[in-house]
Design a protein around this motif. Sequence first.
Motif, mmCIF file in Angstrom:
data_model
loop_
_atom_site.group_PDB
_atom_site.id
_atom_site.type_symbol
_atom_site.label_atom_id
_atom_site.label_comp_id
_atom_site.label_asym_id
_atom_site.label_seq_id
_atom_site.Cartn_x
_atom_site.Cartn_y
_atom_site.Cartn_z
ATOM 1 N N SER A 1 0.865 -1.177 0.000
ATOM 2 C CA SER A 1 0.000 0.000 0.000
ATOM 3 C C SER A 1 0.902 1.227 0.000
ATOM 4 N N ASP A 2 0.780 2.063 -1.007
ATOM 5 C CA ASP A 2 1.644 3.252 -1.157
ATOM 6 C C ASP A 2 3.122 2.868 -1.134
ATOM 7 N N GLY A 3 3.432 1.719 -1.721
ATOM 8 C CA GLY A 3 4.824 1.311 -1.850
ATOM 9 C C GLY A 3 5.400 0.550 -0.669
ATOM 10 N N SER A 4 4.637 0.467 0.430
ATOM 11 C CA SER A 4 5.118 -0.240 1.620
ATOM 12 C C SER A 4 4.274 -1.486 1.869
ATOM 13 N N PRO A 5 4.866 -2.537 2.450
ATOM 14 C CA PRO A 5 4.085 -3.740 2.719
ATOM 15 C C PRO A 5 2.917 -3.468 3.662
ATOM 16 N N VAL A 6 1.779 -4.080 3.379
ATOM 17 C CA VAL A 6 0.660 -4.058 4.330
ATOM 18 C C VAL A 6 1.084 -4.884 5.538
ATOM 19 N N MET A 7 0.993 -4.293 6.722
ATOM 20 C CA MET A 7 1.393 -4.999 7.931
ATOM 21 C C MET A 7 0.181 -5.730 8.510
ATOM 22 N N LEU A 8 0.280 -7.027 8.572
ATOM 23 C CA LEU A 8 -0.796 -7.875 9.060
ATOM 24 C C LEU A 8 -0.613 -8.147 10.549
ATOM 25 N N THR A 9 -1.715 -8.410 11.213
ATOM 26 C CA THR A 9 -1.664 -8.850 12.598
ATOM 27 C C THR A 9 -2.005 -10.331 12.654
ATOM 28 N N GLY A 10 -1.537 -10.982 13.690
ATOM 29 C CA GLY A 10 -1.806 -12.406 13.821
ATOM 30 C C GLY A 10 -1.573 -12.897 15.226
ATOM 31 N N GLN A 11 -1.864 -14.176 15.426
ATOM 32 C CA GLN A 11 -1.637 -14.836 16.708
ATOM 33 C C GLN A 11 -0.802 -16.087 16.470
ATOM 34 N N TRP A 12 0.239 -16.222 17.257
ATOM 35 C CA TRP A 12 1.187 -17.321 17.122
ATOM 36 C C TRP A 12 0.994 -18.292 18.288
ATOM 37 N N PHE A 13 0.799 -19.565 17.956
ATOM 38 C CA PHE A 13 0.671 -20.625 18.944
ATOM 39 C C PHE A 13 1.799 -21.622 18.702
ATOM 40 N N ALA A 14 2.789 -21.618 19.571
ATOM 41 C CA ALA A 14 3.929 -22.519 19.411
ATOM 42 C C ALA A 14 3.626 -23.854 20.075
ATOM 43 N N ALA A 15 3.905 -24.924 19.356
ATOM 44 C CA ALA A 15 3.703 -26.267 19.903
ATOM 45 C C ALA A 15 4.830 -26.598 20.884
ATOM 46 N N LYS A 16 4.551 -27.459 21.832
ATOM 47 C CA LYS A 16 5.569 -27.928 22.764
ATOM 48 C C LYS A 16 6.400 -29.005 22.076
ATOM 49 N N THR A 17 7.569 -28.627 21.657
ATOM 50 C CA THR A 17 8.445 -29.571 20.970
ATOM 51 C C THR A 17 9.887 -29.131 21.142
ATOM 52 N N SER A 18 10.783 -30.092 21.249
ATOM 53 C CA SER A 18 12.197 -29.779 21.448
ATOM 54 C C SER A 18 12.947 -29.646 20.130
ATOM 55 N N ALA A 19 12.331 -30.133 19.047
ATOM 56 C CA ALA A 19 12.968 -30.075 17.736
ATOM 57 C C ALA A 19 12.192 -29.147 16.820
ATOM 58 N N ASN A 20 12.798 -28.759 15.720
ATOM 59 C CA ASN A 20 12.075 -27.961 14.742
ATOM 60 C C ASN A 20 10.850 -28.730 14.266
ATOM 61 N N ALA A 21 9.716 -28.049 14.196
ATOM 62 C CA ALA A 21 8.437 -28.712 13.922
ATOM 63 C C ALA A 21 7.739 -28.061 12.736
ATOM 64 N N PRO A 22 6.785 -28.772 12.128
ATOM 65 C CA PRO A 22 5.991 -28.178 11.049
ATOM 66 C C PRO A 22 5.152 -27.020 11.565
ATOM 67 N N ALA A 23 4.721 -26.180 10.655
ATOM 68 C CA ALA A 23 3.908 -25.025 11.027
ATOM 69 C C ALA A 23 2.888 -24.754 9.939
ATOM 70 N N VAL A 24 1.720 -24.243 10.354
ATOM 71 C CA VAL A 24 0.657 -23.931 9.403
ATOM 72 C C VAL A 24 0.143 -22.521 9.613
ATOM 73 N N VAL A 25 -0.312 -21.934 8.510
ATOM 74 C CA VAL A 25 -1.028 -20.662 8.539
ATOM 75 C C VAL A 25 -2.517 -20.980 8.499
ATOM 76 N N LEU A 26 -3.288 -20.430 9.438
ATOM 77 C CA LEU A 26 -4.741 -20.582 9.442
ATOM 78 C C LEU A 26 -5.360 -19.344 8.799
ATOM 79 N N LEU A 27 -6.166 -19.572 7.757
ATOM 80 C CA LEU A 27 -6.751 -18.489 6.960
ATOM 81 C C LEU A 27 -8.259 -18.435 7.181
ATOM 82 N N HIS A 28 -8.718 -17.381 7.810
ATOM 83 C CA HIS A 28 -10.124 -17.225 8.194
ATOM 84 C C HIS A 28 -11.032 -17.055 6.987
ATOM 85 N N GLY A 29 -12.326 -17.200 7.237
ATOM 86 C CA GLY A 29 -13.326 -16.973 6.211
ATOM 87 C C GLY A 29 -13.699 -15.510 6.093
#
Length: 285
Positions: free
Chosen positions: A34-62
Amino acid sequence: MRRALSSMALAVAALGGTEALAQVDVTLPSLDKSDGSPVMLTGQWFAAKTSANAPAVVLLHGCGGAYDARGQLSERMRDYAALLNGVGVHTLVVDSLNPRGQKQICTQKFGTRSITQAKRRLDALGALQWLATQPQVDVRRLGLIGWSNGGSTVLATTNLRNDEATGAAIKPAFAVAFYPGCAADLKRGYRTDTKLLLMVGEADDWTPAAPCRQLAEQAAGIKPQFDSYAGAYHGFDSTAPLRVRKDVPNGINPGQGVTVGGNPEALLRSRERLLKFLAEQGISH
């Protein structure tokens, strides 16, 4: 049948009851500008309990957004964050509406919407890039899950007939779309190298099942998996009662409203199918 469904209900209920870890508010750039700058999105991050690097998903609302009438993260988003965290998957909920000054777009006709699938595709791609920078995330196992308008975003983001999808620096390895609108990508032609699961309600009069079935059958590249649920309407993966929304101008009968609400059997079976799909991709532990 009743015994099998009862057993499945217990299993899914146990997973659905898993509490998500602490919700962390985040801000991240979309690839939309927007006007040459990235649109800054807001979100909520829920980290899983894991000791190793884990998969991650983006949840896209309706089209109704990620939040309820009280301004809290919706029950659907919270439930799926808990479900995914419970099987070792980090989760990021992304809000495409409020950063652009809107609360919902359900009551807007398709052709009048300023928040288009092109913009939401760029949001999804930006969210995937953000995930790839997180030290606890396995960048080889990033995915998208979307509902309704967000399900359409899944299709728009994984369709290699879109230039942004083809040229994306970070692409999803897997994706799930609940009752998306499939007509646009069916018309465009759908080709993907992402493993995709489509889940639709056979009775859906908002985003009908038939175009999604055709898309799955005609897709080029990796063939999508397709599941449909008899007697299920839009929003079947909830416990909400059925109702007709007269304020929605779209759907298969424009001007007559659309039917939304949960279906107990479809809720249970779609949750089971989701977890099976994730396991097939080596996503869940």
